[in-house]
Design a protein around this motif. Structure first.
Motif, PDB file in Angstrom:
ATOM      1  N   ASN A   1      12.478 -20.017  36.781  1.00  0.00           N
ATOM      2  CA  ASN A   1      13.762 -20.300  36.980  1.00  0.00           C
ATOM      3  C   ASN A   1      14.299 -21.349  35.828  1.00  0.00           C
ATOM      4  N   ASN A   2      13.844 -21.097  34.657  1.00  0.00           N
ATOM      5  CA  ASN A   2      14.549 -22.037  33.626  1.00  0.00           C
ATOM      6  C   ASN A   2      14.644 -20.956  32.342  1.00  0.00           C
ATOM      7  N   ILE A   3      15.790 -20.795  31.904  1.00  0.00           N
ATOM      8  CA  ILE A   3      15.874 -19.683  30.801  1.00  0.00           C
ATOM      9  C   ILE A   3      15.440 -20.372  29.711  1.00  0.00           C
ATOM     10  N   GLU A   4      15.311 -21.456  29.296  1.00  0.00           N
ATOM     11  CA  GLU A   4      14.883 -22.149  28.039  1.00  0.00           C
ATOM     12  C   GLU A   4      13.390 -21.764  28.029  1.00  0.00           C
ATOM     13  N   MET A   5      12.612 -22.021  28.964  1.00  0.00           N
ATOM     14  CA  MET A   5      11.098 -21.589  28.926  1.00  0.00           C
ATOM     15  C   MET A   5      11.013 -20.071  28.752  1.00  0.00           C
ATOM     16  N   LEU A   6      11.992 -19.238  29.636  1.00  0.00           N
ATOM     17  CA  LEU A   6      11.785 -17.808  29.018  1.00  0.00           C
ATOM     18  C   LEU A   6      12.207 -17.547  27.687  1.00  0.00           C
TER      19      LEU A   6
ATOM     20  N   SER B   1      21.055 -26.195  33.785  1.00  0.00           N
ATOM     21  CA  SER B   1      20.479 -27.193  32.962  1.00  0.00           C
ATOM     22  C   SER B   1      20.455 -26.490  31.422  1.00  0.00           C
ATOM     23  N   SER B   2      20.188 -25.410  31.058  1.00  0.00           N
ATOM     24  CA  SER B   2      20.278 -24.619  29.781  1.00  0.00           C
ATOM     25  C   SER B   2      21.656 -24.870  29.223  1.00  0.00           C
ATOM     26  N   TYR B   3      22.619 -24.387  30.029  1.00  0.00           N
ATOM     27  CA  TYR B   3      24.057 -24.472  29.326  1.00  0.00           C
ATOM     28  C   TYR B   3      24.348 -25.746  29.286  1.00  0.00           C
ATOM     29  N   GLY B   4      24.105 -26.642  29.905  1.00  0.00           N
ATOM     30  CA  GLY B   4      24.277 -28.211  29.739  1.00  0.00           C
ATOM     31  C   GLY B   4      23.708 -28.588  28.493  1.00  0.00           C
ATOM     32  N   ILE B   5      22.576 -28.473  28.012  1.00  0.00           N
ATOM     33  CA  ILE B   5      21.922 -28.903  26.760  1.00  0.00           C
ATOM     34  C   ILE B   5      22.653 -27.988  25.834  1.00  0.00           C
ATOM     35  N   GLU B   6      22.769 -26.846  25.748  1.00  0.00           N
ATOM     36  CA  GLU B   6      23.335 -25.978  24.737  1.00  0.00           C
ATOM     37  C   GLU B   6      24.670 -26.328  24.438  1.00  0.00           C
TER      38      GLU B   6
END
Length: 335
Positions: free
Chosen positions: A257-262, A136-141
């Motif tokens: 399990n979401n690095i954006e939240m971390l 998810s995060s790689y896709g957004i970024e």
């Protein structure tokens, strides 16, 4: 020869009987051997003959000899064991069976023609649905900023996106191409290396002012760490320096399990986290985050090689639309 056979005790009648049986068996096997026929080729010729009512006109249209057209019709009738055409020196028309065969095979030829044209068009201009899965995060970024350009370059490709931080099995699910972070363990997949990545320990300046900056990996036990969870399990953090490796199972009051939240929790001063460089490079440049233990290489496993890959099944290697997506992303994401 016959004298020789008689000398060794074999009668001439026996030899002749053997030869007769041998020749008969060869003729019988040849007569019952299944005919090899290219049905689509013969069917195409049959449709032309049915439309023109002429072997000669069909031969002219297809650039064939009349004998070749006749032979294909003969082979088709022999294979089907049905007479398709009534023939005379001046007239040619379909039998009742021929009319039924013509009607029922028209959709088959039409569909084949459509498939052939679609394949040709795809070679000229890639088109059709294409499913891409990524964390998810790689896709957004990284991927989201490229979508408009890809759509402009390939307007006939219908790109379907699936963001997931869980493992996606490309062999058992509907996705064509996947982005994998870290190592590609499945050697059944074609893996195209895009870029290396680093996992960095980082914290906000406010957190470090309040709690101090750890100088060794073991001092992390005194800090609130924010680990990433995979399949419900928070893995150890591994620290590598020349000639030595240490591991530590970190703890804290937040994991996920979401690095954006971390990342956001780290920006908010909640603790020390372990995040990929492509996610936090802007925060590091602005000073919103500070790297911790920069003299250590940090990884989520014992392996020190860490990369970003595009993966797809080997059967997809020659599909044009997959090729253009892989090449496009490789060119734009390579680091």
């Amino acid at each position: 020869m016959f004298l020789f056979l008689m000398i060794i005790g074999i009668k001439l009648e026996t030899v002749l009987l053997f030869l007769q049986k041998y020749v008969y068996s060869k003729i019988h096997l040849t007569a019952n051997k299944p005919m090899t026929i290219n049905y689509f080729y013969a069917l195409t010729i049959f449709h032309h003959v049915a439309n023109t009512n002429s072997f000669t006109a069909t031969a002219s249209q297809l650039g064939l000899a009349v004998s070749s057209v006749t032979r294909q019709i003969d082979n088709l009738e022999q294979s089907l064991q049905v007479k398709l055409l009534n023939r005379s020196t001046r007239h040619l028309d379909l039998t009742h069976a021929g009319m039924r065969y013509l009607q029922q095979t028209e959709p088959i030829l039409a569909e084949l023609q459509q498939v052939n044209e679609a394949i040709k068009e795809e070679q000229i201009e890639p088109q059709g649905r294409l499913c891409l899965t990524f964390p998810s995060s790689y896709g957004i970024e990284k991927i989201a900023p490229l979508l408009a350009e890809f759509a402009h370059l390939y307007p006939k490709i219908e790109l379907e996106l699936f963001a997931s931080d869980e493992f996606v099995d490309l062999f058992n699910e509907k996705y064509d191409v996947g982005v994998r972070l870290g190592r590609v363990e499945d050697d059944r997949l074609v893996a195209k290396f895009i870029a290396s990545q680093q996992r960095l320990l980082c914290a906000s300046p406010d957190y470090l002012r309040l709690h101090g900056t750890p100088q060794t990996p073991s001092q992390l036990a005194e800090h609130n760490c924010l680990p990433f969870m995979y399949q419900g399990y928070a893995s150890k953090w591994y620290f590598h320096q020349t000639g030595k490796t240490q591991s530590l199972r970190v703890t804290g009051n937040l994991m996920g399990n979401n690095i954006e939240m971390l990342k956001q929790a780290t920006l908010d001063g909640q603790g020390i986290s372990h995040l990929p460089n492509w996610l936090i490079e802007k925060a590091l440049q602005s000073g919103a985050l500070v790297q911790v233990l920069s003299d250590w290489q940090v990884t989520p496993s014992l392996a020190t090689d860490d990369g970003i890959y595009l993966v797809y099944p080997p059967t997809s290697r020659n599909v044009v639309k997959i090729g253009v997506l892989v090449n496009f992303l490789a060119q734009r994401l390579i680091g």
